[in-house]
Design a protein around this motif. Structure first.
Motif, mmCIF file in Angstrom:
data_model
loop_
_atom_site.group_PDB
_atom_site.id
_atom_site.type_symbol
_atom_site.label_atom_id
_atom_site.label_comp_id
_atom_site.label_asym_id
_atom_site.label_seq_id
_atom_site.Cartn_x
_atom_site.Cartn_y
_atom_site.Cartn_z
ATOM 1 N N SER A 284 56.889 -3.684 -18.368
ATOM 2 C CA SER A 284 56.181 -4.112 -17.113
ATOM 3 C C SER A 284 55.726 -2.587 -16.459
ATOM 4 O O SER A 284 56.121 -1.564 -16.672
ATOM 5 C CB SER A 284 57.507 -4.348 -15.895
ATOM 6 N N ALA A 285 54.512 -2.874 -16.028
ATOM 7 C CA ALA A 285 53.777 -1.751 -15.503
ATOM 8 C C ALA A 285 54.014 -1.551 -14.105
ATOM 9 O O ALA A 285 53.393 -0.554 -13.543
ATOM 10 C CB ALA A 285 52.365 -1.917 -15.789
ATOM 11 N N LEU A 286 54.926 -2.146 -13.580
ATOM 12 C CA LEU A 286 55.055 -1.731 -12.070
ATOM 13 C C LEU A 286 55.932 -0.572 -11.689
ATOM 14 O O LEU A 286 56.693 0.011 -12.557
ATOM 15 C CB LEU A 286 56.195 -3.058 -11.491
ATOM 16 N N PRO A 287 55.381 0.251 -10.782
ATOM 17 C CA PRO A 287 55.998 1.687 -10.422
ATOM 18 C C PRO A 287 57.549 1.378 -10.167
ATOM 19 O O PRO A 287 58.221 2.490 -10.423
ATOM 20 C CB PRO A 287 55.248 2.095 -9.299
ATOM 21 N N VAL A 288 57.815 0.500 -9.507
ATOM 22 C CA VAL A 288 59.432 0.089 -9.516
ATOM 23 C C VAL A 288 59.965 -1.063 -10.011
ATOM 24 O O VAL A 288 59.195 -2.420 -9.655
ATOM 25 C CB VAL A 288 59.892 -0.079 -8.050
ATOM 26 N N PRO A 289 60.425 -1.191 -11.089
ATOM 27 C CA PRO A 289 60.952 -2.368 -12.072
ATOM 28 C C PRO A 289 61.449 -3.248 -10.933
ATOM 29 O O PRO A 289 62.232 -3.193 -10.193
ATOM 30 C CB PRO A 289 61.699 -1.865 -12.997
ATOM 31 N N THR A 290 61.509 -4.756 -11.432
ATOM 32 C CA THR A 290 62.041 -5.774 -10.542
ATOM 33 C C THR A 290 62.974 -6.857 -11.483
ATOM 34 O O THR A 290 63.326 -7.690 -10.799
ATOM 35 C CB THR A 290 60.937 -6.484 -9.791
ATOM 36 N N PHE A 291 63.014 -6.742 -12.748
ATOM 37 C CA PHE A 291 63.555 -7.501 -13.642
ATOM 38 C C PHE A 291 64.558 -6.654 -14.580
ATOM 39 O O PHE A 291 64.051 -5.930 -15.222
ATOM 40 C CB PHE A 291 62.593 -8.432 -14.304
ATOM 41 N N PHE A 292 65.864 -7.132 -14.487
ATOM 42 C CA PHE A 292 66.710 -6.380 -15.312
ATOM 43 C C PHE A 292 67.692 -7.249 -16.144
ATOM 44 O O PHE A 292 68.146 -8.414 -15.613
ATOM 45 C CB PHE A 292 67.632 -5.343 -14.506
ATOM 46 N N ALA A 293 68.394 -6.737 -17.119
ATOM 47 C CA ALA A 293 69.261 -7.786 -17.890
ATOM 48 C C ALA A 293 70.219 -6.953 -18.752
ATOM 49 O O ALA A 293 69.752 -5.734 -19.054
ATOM 50 C CB ALA A 293 68.256 -8.912 -18.830
ATOM 51 N N VAL A 294 71.208 -7.393 -19.071
ATOM 52 C CA VAL A 294 71.978 -6.934 -19.991
ATOM 53 C C VAL A 294 73.145 -7.921 -20.393
ATOM 54 O O VAL A 294 73.421 -8.974 -19.811
ATOM 55 C CB VAL A 294 73.183 -5.900 -19.436
ATOM 56 N N ALA A 295 73.406 -7.991 -21.943
ATOM 57 C CA ALA A 295 73.927 -9.073 -22.507
ATOM 58 C C ALA A 295 75.405 -8.522 -23.174
ATOM 59 O O ALA A 295 75.321 -7.307 -23.620
ATOM 60 C CB ALA A 295 73.150 -9.701 -23.451
ATOM 61 N N GLY A 296 76.359 -9.307 -23.119
ATOM 62 C CA GLY A 296 77.591 -8.980 -23.731
ATOM 63 C C GLY A 296 78.380 -10.184 -24.496
ATOM 64 O O GLY A 296 77.941 -11.336 -24.298
ATOM 65 N N LEU A 297 79.348 -9.602 -25.200
ATOM 66 C CA LEU A 297 80.021 -10.920 -26.123
ATOM 67 C C LEU A 297 81.670 -10.650 -25.519
ATOM 68 O O LEU A 297 82.040 -9.498 -25.710
ATOM 69 C CB LEU A 297 79.922 -10.771 -27.714
#
Length: 385
Positions: A284-297
């Motif tokens: 994303s080119a946004l100066p402040v990111p807006t979408f985040f993710a983390v995955a685990g098991l």
């Protein structure tokens, strides 16, 4: 220093505990004393952490040549928690109702000392020799205790774990979630994220703050090889004595509610994986990111857990692509915490205005899509067939 918390004054008959005036402007009865704290941690299945007073405060210090009573005090505390029934302090623990050791593992040396601006008082140069003195004595007596420094002591003095505190605005947390810890030098000490919260624009505990903290938690979880522990702060407040905002849980004599930030902590805590999986997001080119993710098991049942934070004012539809998946993932549960506005807060009158909602999650299919609502924290948890 005269008002310093002394653990030995917090054990035994509650009616005989002197209590103490604290820096927050009210008196503590110490009804929840050291023993009760250790017992509570045991009952919760949590690890207690003892913070040693290093003889430093905002207004005065114990000189280095007068430090021995302070060092001995923490050694006595460890003996109370872990010592045999035949030891002086272990015997008192047994007398107070807990013959078996509590198995305390963590001791932090000071709290916000040596920062030059905090209530802990002093500068780095004031703190380092005190830290070293405590570290050496604790390790000599109890080698298995994990010690935590309250500032980065390297390269002057080695540290096992360092406690970091952050009270910033939401944008700071959104930006920090992207690469702050990913770039952390793995040769440096481990990190205990001991205090953090969106402070400046978090209101009295609003959704903006919860989203910033949730985004930050995705980074902490993604970098679990470095971040050993986290704890949100402050946690409890009574409006009649409130000295800080926001807080996770607000209560009075008859009512209680959790802020959106509380629900974020609960969601991440109850969906903590055993193994963190690599996660890639479209750039994303946004100066402040807006979408985040983390995955685990989860190792026991093979559950796959995907946590997603969408802090924008628009719903985001994303394709979930799992690489290297062996076997099949069955149906699961989708849990969503969302709000209509960044300023939405819970109150005594509306305690569940912002609260998690659950729905069924279809079995995973290659390239499946999911729509993440605006201003939301979403947990997708699939079970293994």
């Amino acid at each position: 220093m005269a008002d310093a918390w002394r653990w030995k004054d917090t054990i035994g008959d509650v009616a005989e505990r002197p209590g103490n005036w604290n820096i927050w402007g009210y008196r503590s009865s110490n009804g929840l004393g050291f023993h009760e704290y250790l017992q509570m941690a045991e009952d919760l299945g949590a690890e207690p952490l003892f913070v040693a007073h290093v003889g430093m405060s905002e207004k005065d210090f114990a000189p280095m040549d007068k430090l021995e009573p302070w060092i001995q005090d923490v050694l006595d505390a460890i003996e109370y928690a872990n010592g045999a029934e035949t030891s002086k302090w272990g015997a008192l623990r047994a007398k107070n109702g807990h013959p078996k050791p509590f198995n305390l593992k963590y001791v932090e040396i000071g709290n916000e000392n040596g920062m030059g601006y905090s209530w802990g008082g002093g500068t780095r140069q004031d703190y380092l020799p005190r830290y070293q003195a405590f570290y050496e004595r604790i390790k000599a007596a109890y080698p298995s205790i994990v010690t935590i420094a309250n500032i980065h002591t390297e390269p002057d003095v080695s540290a096992e774990v360092v406690d970091e505190h952050y009270y910033e605005n939401a944008d700071w947390f959104f930006k920090a979630a992207v690469d702050r810890l990913d770039k952390y030098d793995r040769k440096k000490p481990k990190i205990y994220m001991g205090e953090y919260a969106v402070k400046n624009d978090g209101g009295n505990g609003n959704m903006r703050g919860a989203l910033g903290e949730a985004a930050f938690l995705t980074a902490l979880e993604r970098n679990a090889d470095v971040v050993t522990m986290t704890s949100y702060a402050p946690f409890f407040t009574n409006p009649e004595w409130q000295r800080w905002q926001p807080n996770a849980v607000t209560f009075d004599n008859a009512r209680v509610y959790g802020a959106p930030s509380y629900h974020v902590q609960a969601l991440f805590g109850s969906n903590r994986p055993d193994v963190t999986l690599p996660t890639k997001l479209s750039s994303s080119a946004l100066p402040v990111p807006t979408f985040f993710a983390v995955a685990g098991l989860k190792k026991d049942k093979g559950d796959l857990i995907l946590k997603v934070v969408n802090s924008s004012d628009k719903a985001e539809s994303a394709t979930v692509q799992l690489e290297g998946l062996q076997g099949k993932l069955g149906k699961g549960i989708c849990t969503t915490l969302s709000a209509h506005s960044l300023t939405d807060e819970n109150t005594f009158d509306q305690p569940k205005k912002v609260a998690p909602k659950t729905s069924d999650l279809p079995a995973y299919a290659v390239g499946c899509t999911h729509e993440f609502p605006p201003y939301s924290v979403t947990i997708l948890r699939w079970t293994r067939n």
